[in-house]
Design a protein around this motif. Sequence first.
Motif: not given
Length: 73
Positions: A43-48, A51-53, A58-61
């Motif tokens: 779970l911690p790695g999947n949340i990271s 978050t990155a994705v 969000g930056g593209i939008a």
Amino acid sequence: MSSRRAAPGPSPFGAPQRRAIHDPNESAFSRFVREQIFAPENLPGNISILTAVTVFFGGIAAIRTWGDLMIPA
């Protein structure tokens, strides 16, 4: 000087032991989601990654929405 042995218990370097649940009616996709996505040790790695994705898209939008404000007039 005497050396001390570590206290018995789970090793901090090894994977935690968990019992596998085998349901014969479970599909391969739902087994993958349960074992790889929602497993507590992953779970911690999947949340990271999530978050990155999210920040990336969000930056593209944001650039597509407000990008014209960055160009000097």
